[in-house]
Motif scaffolding. Structure first.
Motif, PDB file in Angstrom:
ATOM      1  N   ARG A  11      -1.378  -6.893 -11.009  1.00 49.87           N
ATOM      2  CA  ARG A  11      -1.463  -6.413  -9.624  1.00 49.87           C
ATOM      3  C   ARG A  11      -0.701  -7.384  -8.721  1.00 49.87           C
ATOM      4  O   ARG A  11      -0.982  -8.582  -8.716  1.00 49.87           O
ATOM      5  N   ILE A  12       0.258  -6.869  -7.991  1.00 45.08           N
ATOM      6  CA  ILE A  12       1.068  -7.688  -7.086  1.00 45.08           C
ATOM      7  C   ILE A  12       0.809  -7.231  -5.663  1.00 45.08           C
ATOM      8  O   ILE A  12       0.866  -6.034  -5.368  1.00 45.08           O
ATOM      9  N   ARG A  13       0.526  -8.195  -4.789  1.00 44.49           N
ATOM     10  CA  ARG A  13       0.228  -7.864  -3.400  1.00 44.49           C
ATOM     11  C   ARG A  13       1.014  -8.766  -2.442  1.00 44.49           C
ATOM     12  O   ARG A  13       0.952  -9.980  -2.533  1.00 44.49           O
ATOM     13  N   ASN A  14       1.744  -8.121  -1.536  1.00 44.07           N
ATOM     14  CA  ASN A  14       2.415  -8.798  -0.413  1.00 44.07           C
ATOM     15  C   ASN A  14       3.268  -9.982  -0.873  1.00 44.07           C
ATOM     16  O   ASN A  14       3.277 -11.031  -0.233  1.00 44.07           O
ATOM     17  N   ASN A  27       7.623  -8.593   0.682  1.00 47.68           N
ATOM     18  CA  ASN A  27       6.329  -7.906   0.762  1.00 47.68           C
ATOM     19  C   ASN A  27       6.146  -6.863  -0.360  1.00 47.68           C
ATOM     20  O   ASN A  27       5.854  -5.699  -0.111  1.00 47.68           O
ATOM     21  N   ASN A  29       4.437  -4.824  -3.267  1.00 48.40           N
ATOM     22  CA  ASN A  29       3.112  -4.387  -3.722  1.00 48.40           C
ATOM     23  C   ASN A  29       3.305  -3.471  -4.924  1.00 48.40           C
ATOM     24  O   ASN A  29       4.046  -2.483  -4.836  1.00 48.40           O
ATOM     25  N   ASP A  31       1.306  -2.134  -8.851  1.00 48.74           N
ATOM     26  CA  ASP A  31       0.264  -2.165  -9.881  1.00 48.74           C
ATOM     27  C   ASP A  31       0.858  -1.696 -11.203  1.00 48.74           C
ATOM     28  O   ASP A  31       1.571  -0.688 -11.248  1.00 48.74           O
ATOM     29  N   GLY A  64       1.785 -14.158  -0.871  1.00 54.21           N
ATOM     30  CA  GLY A  64       1.347 -13.055  -1.711  1.00 54.21           C
ATOM     31  C   GLY A  64       0.664 -13.524  -2.984  1.00 54.21           C
ATOM     32  O   GLY A  64       0.494 -14.727  -3.216  1.00 54.21           O
ATOM     33  N   SER A  65       0.275 -12.584  -3.809  1.00 44.68           N
ATOM     34  CA  SER A  65      -0.468 -12.900  -5.028  1.00 44.68           C
ATOM     35  C   SER A  65       0.004 -12.056  -6.194  1.00 44.68           C
ATOM     36  O   SER A  65       0.518 -10.945  -6.019  1.00 44.68           O
ATOM     37  N   ASN A  72      -5.644 -14.269  -9.920  1.00 45.78           N
ATOM     38  CA  ASN A  72      -4.391 -14.716  -9.332  1.00 45.78           C
ATOM     39  C   ASN A  72      -3.860 -15.898 -10.140  1.00 45.78           C
ATOM     40  O   ASN A  72      -4.489 -16.950 -10.211  1.00 45.78           O
TER      41      ASN A  72
END
Length: 273
Positions: A11-14, A27, A29, A31, A64-65, A72
């Motif tokens: 899962r990648i966010r921001n 940025n 995002n 999955d 981000g993460s 993470n």
């Protein structure tokens, strides 16, 4: 009544990453469900390789993460991150075999020299036998090629050896960096077929970066496109050529004219007379 939420394998966010004034990722995002073969397409300089390096933990993003199994990776200790890395396999663009090692030892490298606790006591004989079994799985005759060296093999055979090395430890996640680069169309199709078969057999989650549209559709379940560091489209890989996004349409069909501008400076001088 309770409901369960399936956690994506990745899962990648921001996620953002820049080098000086050059913003490479913006940025992001994304999955990647467990057991999915996910393909990332995009032109040169779009950020594909940087994204891959961030997921592998080889680069630290600016923000981000990236979560693997809900954790993470940048919050983990070095030992925990190493443990996650040991769950991964990688097929490099040019196979990246060790010239000084015979083919079987290239395949068994992680078993012999890796840090997995369960492999610490493996003997060279056991590693040799396992390497031979995996070479057979990718369509190579181990008796014929096992004791050869990389420079004695063709490009297609080297790719197969690289694939064998990537899967020998049965990784949970496998990365493919431009798997068909340098191969003719027929050998490219053979490698894609082997990749798909091996990933399905292992039940692994796969991420591939490529600019080869035929390859993307052959090995991908889902796909995404990066353009100037932004994720501009996501969908089913078999729908790539039908996407109504004008950037995706231009890229997948190889069209000269469209929203993606490529600067060229060509000056043709006529002959004087």
């Amino acid at each position: 009544m309770t409901s369960s939420v399936t956690v994506p394998k990745i899962r990648i966010r921001n996620l953002s990453k820049s080098f000086g004034n050059n913003q490479v990722l913006r940025n992001i995002n994304m999955d990647v469900p467990e057991g999915t073969s996910f393909v990332i397409i995009g032109g040169s300089g779009s950020g594909k390789s940087v994204l891959l390096r961030c997921i592998l933990g080889l680069m630290v993003p600016d923000s981000g993460s990236i979560e693997i199994d809900g954790k993470n990776i940048f919050d983990l200790s070095h030992s925990q991150r190493d443990e996650k890395l040991e769950q991964m396999g990688m097929l490099f663009q040019n196979a990246a075999l060790f010239d000084s090692l015979p083919i079987w030892e290239n395949v068994a490298f992680a078993l012999l020299y890796g840090h997995r606790k369960k492999h610490k006591t493996i003997t060279r004989l056991e590693a040799h036998e396992k390497a031979f079994r995996v070479l057979e799985l990718v369509g190579l005759d181990p008796e014929r090629v096992g004791d050869l060296y990389p420079d004695e093999l063709s490009g297609g055979m080297q790719k197969r050896v690289g694939l064998a090395r990537a899967i020998v430890s049965k990784p949970e996640i496998i990365f493919f960096d431009e798997p068909t680069t340098g191969l003719d169309p027929i050998m490219g199709a053979v490698i894609d077929g082997l990749i798909k078969a091996c990933v399905d057999k292992l039940g692994s989650t796969a991420i591939a970066i490529t600019h080869d549209m035929a390859s993307a559709q052959r090995i991908g379940d889902q796909a995404a496109m990066l353009y100037q560091g932004e994720l501009i489209w996501q969908g089913q890989a078999d729908k790539l050529l039908e996407a109504d996004n004008p950037y995706v349409h231009q890229f997948t069909h190889g069209l000269r004219h469209g929203p993606i501008k490529v600067e060229t400076k060509i000056e043709i001088k006529g002959q004087g007379g």
